[in-house]
Design a protein around this motif. Structure first.
Motif, mmCIF file in Angstrom:
data_model
loop_
_atom_site.group_PDB
_atom_site.id
_atom_site.type_symbol
_atom_site.label_atom_id
_atom_site.label_comp_id
_atom_site.label_asym_id
_atom_site.label_seq_id
_atom_site.Cartn_x
_atom_site.Cartn_y
_atom_site.Cartn_z
ATOM 1 N N THR A 188 33.769 67.657 -51.035
ATOM 2 C CA THR A 188 35.165 67.990 -51.287
ATOM 3 C C THR A 188 35.330 68.669 -52.643
ATOM 4 O O THR A 188 36.084 69.641 -52.775
ATOM 5 N N GLN A 226 46.228 76.732 -48.136
ATOM 6 C CA GLN A 226 46.142 76.038 -46.850
ATOM 7 C C GLN A 226 44.758 75.405 -46.672
ATOM 8 O O GLN A 226 44.640 74.275 -46.188
ATOM 9 N N ALA A 227 43.725 76.136 -47.068
ATOM 10 C CA ALA A 227 42.365 75.587 -46.974
ATOM 11 C C ALA A 227 42.200 74.399 -47.925
ATOM 12 O O ALA A 227 41.527 73.417 -47.598
ATOM 13 N N TYR A 228 42.836 74.494 -49.092
ATOM 14 C CA TYR A 228 42.787 73.392 -50.065
ATOM 15 C C TYR A 228 43.429 72.134 -49.476
ATOM 16 O O TYR A 228 42.881 71.032 -49.591
ATOM 17 N N VAL A 229 44.579 72.297 -48.846
ATOM 18 C CA VAL A 229 45.266 71.159 -48.227
ATOM 19 C C VAL A 229 44.396 70.550 -47.132
ATOM 20 O O VAL A 229 44.310 69.323 -46.990
ATOM 21 N N GLN A 230 43.717 71.399 -46.375
ATOM 22 C CA GLN A 230 42.856 70.905 -45.307
ATOM 23 C C GLN A 230 41.706 70.071 -45.856
ATOM 24 O O GLN A 230 41.311 69.060 -45.256
ATOM 25 N N THR A 231 41.180 70.473 -47.022
ATOM 26 C CA THR A 231 40.107 69.678 -47.630
ATOM 27 C C THR A 231 40.621 68.302 -48.021
ATOM 28 O O THR A 231 39.886 67.306 -47.930
ATOM 29 N N GLN A 232 41.890 68.229 -48.454
ATOM 30 C CA GLN A 232 42.469 66.938 -48.818
ATOM 31 C C GLN A 232 42.641 66.043 -47.592
ATOM 32 O O GLN A 232 42.327 64.846 -47.621
ATOM 33 N N VAL A 233 43.142 66.646 -46.516
ATOM 34 C CA VAL A 233 43.319 65.898 -45.266
ATOM 35 C C VAL A 233 41.977 65.365 -44.779
ATOM 36 O O VAL A 233 41.856 64.204 -44.364
ATOM 37 N N ASP A 234 40.961 66.206 -44.852
ATOM 38 C CA ASP A 234 39.630 65.818 -44.389
ATOM 39 C C ASP A 234 39.055 64.704 -45.263
ATOM 40 O O ASP A 234 38.507 63.716 -44.747
ATOM 41 N N TYR A 235 39.192 64.847 -46.582
ATOM 42 C CA TYR A 235 38.622 63.861 -47.499
ATOM 43 C C TYR A 235 39.286 62.500 -47.352
ATOM 44 O O TYR A 235 38.617 61.476 -47.161
#
Length: 257
Positions: A109, A203-212
């Motif tokens: 992440t 948007q990609a940054y937010v997705q990394t947060q959701v994934d983490y």
């Protein structure tokens, strides 16, 4: 003049020199449009600079959380309490298992955050340098025009021949207008591209947060459920035990401080 990129990421107030005022020399509408646009560019650059700082802080925070959890497990294991409490020993083993499972995700992440948002912001900042080069050319031409005008005014006062200087002044003025139009065009282009460039990055940054955080929640939830299944503890009983432990923790002096 250097853009704040060359001064280093992490500055909260970037130094971006605005174009020199040219009232009465350039068309008022162009002059006002350029001044207002440069204010917007300055604000946007300052916002991106702060965002770069926060990305660095977030990556450090991820590492600090991981390190703190590992240290907590080591400290509890080394305290000797687990020797006298099989339940604590098992809890530490389970906590360690989840923490170790999360370590690769934490590192992943951290790298992803830099890749999807940190690096693109730095890359976009670099586009400011050519724009600032236009600004410096425009300001230099403005100074050259003012010198020609001053020379023309002195010759007029002395009653001397002004033809050559007048031609020089007019040529400098035309060149200034051309450069000013180029700067205005490039400034609009630079500013208008920022949002479509950075939106997919955010948007990609937010997705990394959701994934983490989704992964962390899944690991800890699975471990808790597995632990409760091993001990055959009912939901109500489990909640009661956890509640009692939390009350005891909150009553400690170290927590009150």
């Amino acid at each position: 003049m250097k853009s704040f990129l060359s001064l280093g990421i992490g500055k909260s107030t970037p130094t971006i020199e605005p174009p020199k005022p040219a009232s009465g020399i350039l068309p008022h509408q162009e002059e006002e449009s350029l001044a207002n646009l440069w204010v917007d560019i300055t604000k946007a650059e300052a916002g991106c600079c702060k965002l770069s700082t926060e990305i660095k802080n977030y990556r450090n925070a991820l590492k600090d959380v991981q390190d703190s959890e590992e240290k907590l497990i080591r400290d509890l294991s080394n305290s000797g309490l687990a020797v006298y409490s099989p339940q604590l020993h098992q809890a530490l083993d389970e906590y360690l298992s989840v923490t170790l499972e999360m370590k690769p995700k934490t590192e992943e992440t951290s790298g992803a955050v830099q890749l999807v948002l940190g690096d693109p912001i730095k890359q976009y900042h670099s586009l400011y340098e050519p724009l600032d080069s236009f600004r410096r050319r425009r300001d230099a031409q403005l100074i050259a025009l003012q010198k020609s005008q001053d020379k023309l005014d002195r010759l007029k006062l002395k009653g001397k021949r002004t033809t050559d200087v007048l031609v020089e002044r007019d040529a400098a003025q035309r060149q200034l207008k051309d450069i000013n139009k180029q700067l205005l065009t490039e400034s609009k282009k630079f500013h208008s591209l920022r949002q479509p460039f950075l939106q997919p990055c955010i948007q990609a940054y937010v997705q990394t947060q959701v994934d983490y955080y989704g992964t962390a929640n899944s690991h800890f939830t699975s471990q808790v459920q597995a632990s409760r299944g091993v001990h055959q503890i009912k939901d109500a009983e489990y909640e009661s035990i956890i509640g009692d432990h939390l009350k005891k923790i909150k009553s400690l002096n170290i927590v009150a401080m």
